[in-house]
Motif scaffolding. Structure first.
Motif, PDB file in Angstrom:
ATOM      1  N   UNK A  95     -36.048   2.356  44.662  1.00  0.00           N
ATOM      2  CA  UNK A  95     -35.054   2.030  43.638  1.00  0.00           C
ATOM      3  C   UNK A  95     -35.328   0.674  43.008  1.00  0.00           C
ATOM      4  N   UNK A  96     -36.250  -0.096  43.602  1.00  0.00           N
ATOM      5  CA  UNK A  96     -36.629  -1.372  43.000  1.00  0.00           C
ATOM      6  C   UNK A  96     -37.170  -1.183  41.584  1.00  0.00           C
ATOM      7  N   UNK A 125     -30.572   9.842  39.911  1.00  0.00           N
ATOM      8  CA  UNK A 125     -30.137  11.161  40.398  1.00  0.00           C
ATOM      9  C   UNK A 125     -30.723  11.402  41.787  1.00  0.00           C
ATOM     10  N   UNK A 126     -31.985  11.014  41.991  1.00  0.00           N
ATOM     11  CA  UNK A 126     -32.595  11.152  43.311  1.00  0.00           C
ATOM     12  C   UNK A 126     -31.856  10.354  44.372  1.00  0.00           C
ATOM     13  N   UNK A 130     -29.840  11.607  47.840  1.00  0.00           N
ATOM     14  CA  UNK A 130     -29.932  11.021  49.181  1.00  0.00           C
ATOM     15  C   UNK A 130     -28.547  10.746  49.735  1.00  0.00           C
ATOM     16  N   UNK A 131     -27.680  10.167  48.914  1.00  0.00           N
ATOM     17  CA  UNK A 131     -26.310   9.890  49.359  1.00  0.00           C
ATOM     18  C   UNK A 131     -25.594  11.181  49.748  1.00  0.00           C
ATOM     19  N   UNK A 272     -37.145  10.732  42.655  1.00  0.00           N
ATOM     20  CA  UNK A 272     -37.355   9.277  42.600  1.00  0.00           C
ATOM     21  C   UNK A 272     -38.782   8.954  42.191  1.00  0.00           C
ATOM     22  N   UNK A 273     -39.757   9.640  42.786  1.00  0.00           N
ATOM     23  CA  UNK A 273     -41.158   9.378  42.442  1.00  0.00           C
ATOM     24  C   UNK A 273     -41.428   9.742  40.980  1.00  0.00           C
ATOM     25  N   UNK A 274     -40.866  10.873  40.514  1.00  0.00           N
ATOM     26  CA  UNK A 274     -41.049  11.252  39.108  1.00  0.00           C
ATOM     27  C   UNK A 274     -40.415  10.224  38.183  1.00  0.00           C
TER      28      UNK A 274
END
Length: 310
Positions: A95-96, A125-126, A130-131, A272-274
């Motif tokens: 998330x950084x 959204x990713x 996770x949450x 997240x990676x995308x």
């Protein structure tokens, strides 16, 4: 990129991914703030006696030491000590990237492209997935600590971009040196001198090995090789390899700690990676120029070919 440099880039991503499992081993023995102080002590000594000054004004070194060394790693280690599993921690810390973009807009007045905004939304959204996967019984406070660590990393990225250190290894060694005393003070204040002394007095081989790995391999070797690759090629060429860190981190956690890879976590990792990758890809559309010597307001200058180190 040559095959040798490709292997080096993959090796650094592997080290940084496995590093989260090693951190988990260290946190089983050391309190988090003391562990962070020891990590930076090992990274700074004895390297600091063989390297020149960081090559940038000391205020930039102090700011990165504060946000990266003290705040980020205090929150990261505290969050993992509070229950965030290592593989998931390696993913949440990505998330950084959206935090860096936000702070670059606020502090450096940079302008975001549509692709970067879309990437931030996808990454967020990713994080939401996770949450959702963590559920009601999960350590929500630990998750928030990891988000705080990612935000602090984002601030330090903006500061480093402004500082533009000529040698990342030298810079990180001096950052490590400046972070040790504040972390020791915070450990004494919040964890207590007795708890720290007991951890040092009863140190085990796995705990000592974790400090050496995190301090030497992940910090000195990792940043030294990474900085050399960026000087040889360019940040845009090397940076995408950092997206392999959570892949290696989650795989190592699954193998060595038995951390579960649920379908939601795999979906979150993909999102997240995308999202991060979308922010790394440059907009290659040609610039629109008005007649005359100057370009129209708001137009994008033509991309320059990254220069290679001589």
């Amino acid at each position: 990129m040559s095959s040798r440099h490709l292997l080096l880039a993959l090796g650094v991503a592997l080290i940084w991914g496995v590093n989260f499992v090693v951190i988990d081993v260290g946190l089983a023995h050391f309190p988090p703030l003391l562990f962070s102080a020891l990590r930076f002590l090992v990274a700074a000594v004895p390297a600091i006696f063989f390297l020149r000054s960081p090559g940038v004004p000391w205020r930039w070194v102090a700011l990165v030491a504060l946000f990266l060394g003290v705040v980020k790693f205090s929150l990261l280690f505290s969050g993992m000590a509070a229950g965030m599993p290592p593989g998931l921690s390696s993913l949440v810390l990505q998330a950084q990237a959206p935090f860096t973009l936000v702070f670059a807009v606020l502090l450096l007045r940079e302008r975001l492209t549509r692709r970067q905004v879309l990437g931030m939304v996808v990454a967020l959204v990713g994080l939401g997935v996770i949450a959702l996967d963590l559920g009601a019984t999960s350590p929500l406070g630990a998750f928030l600590l990891l988000l705080g660590a990612a935000a602090a990393w984002g601030v330090s990225n903006v500061v480093m971009r402004r500082a533009a250190p000529p040698d990342m290894l030298r810079f990180m060694v001096w950052v490590s040196a400046l972070a040790v005393l504040p972390l020791c003070a915070l450990s004494a204040l919040f964890e207590g001198p007795q708890r720290g002394w007991d951890a040092l007095r009863t140190v085990t081989w796995p705990a000592a090995g974790s400090v050496l790995f995190v301090g030497l391999m992940a910090t000195v070797v990792g940043f030294g090789v990474w900085g050399g690759l960026i000087r040889t090629y360019s940040a845009s060429t090397v940076a995408p390899f950092s997206l392999l860190v959570p892949v290696f981190g989650m795989a190592a956690a699954a193998v060595f700690t038995g951390e579960r890879l649920t379908p939601l976590r795999i979906l979150a990792a993909a999102l997240i990676i995308a999202g991060v990758l979308s922010g790394l890809v440059r907009d290659r559309r040609p610039a629109v120029r008005a007649p005359g010597p100057s370009s129209t307001p708001g137009s994008t200058p033509p991309a320059r070919t990254p220069s290679r180190a001589r």
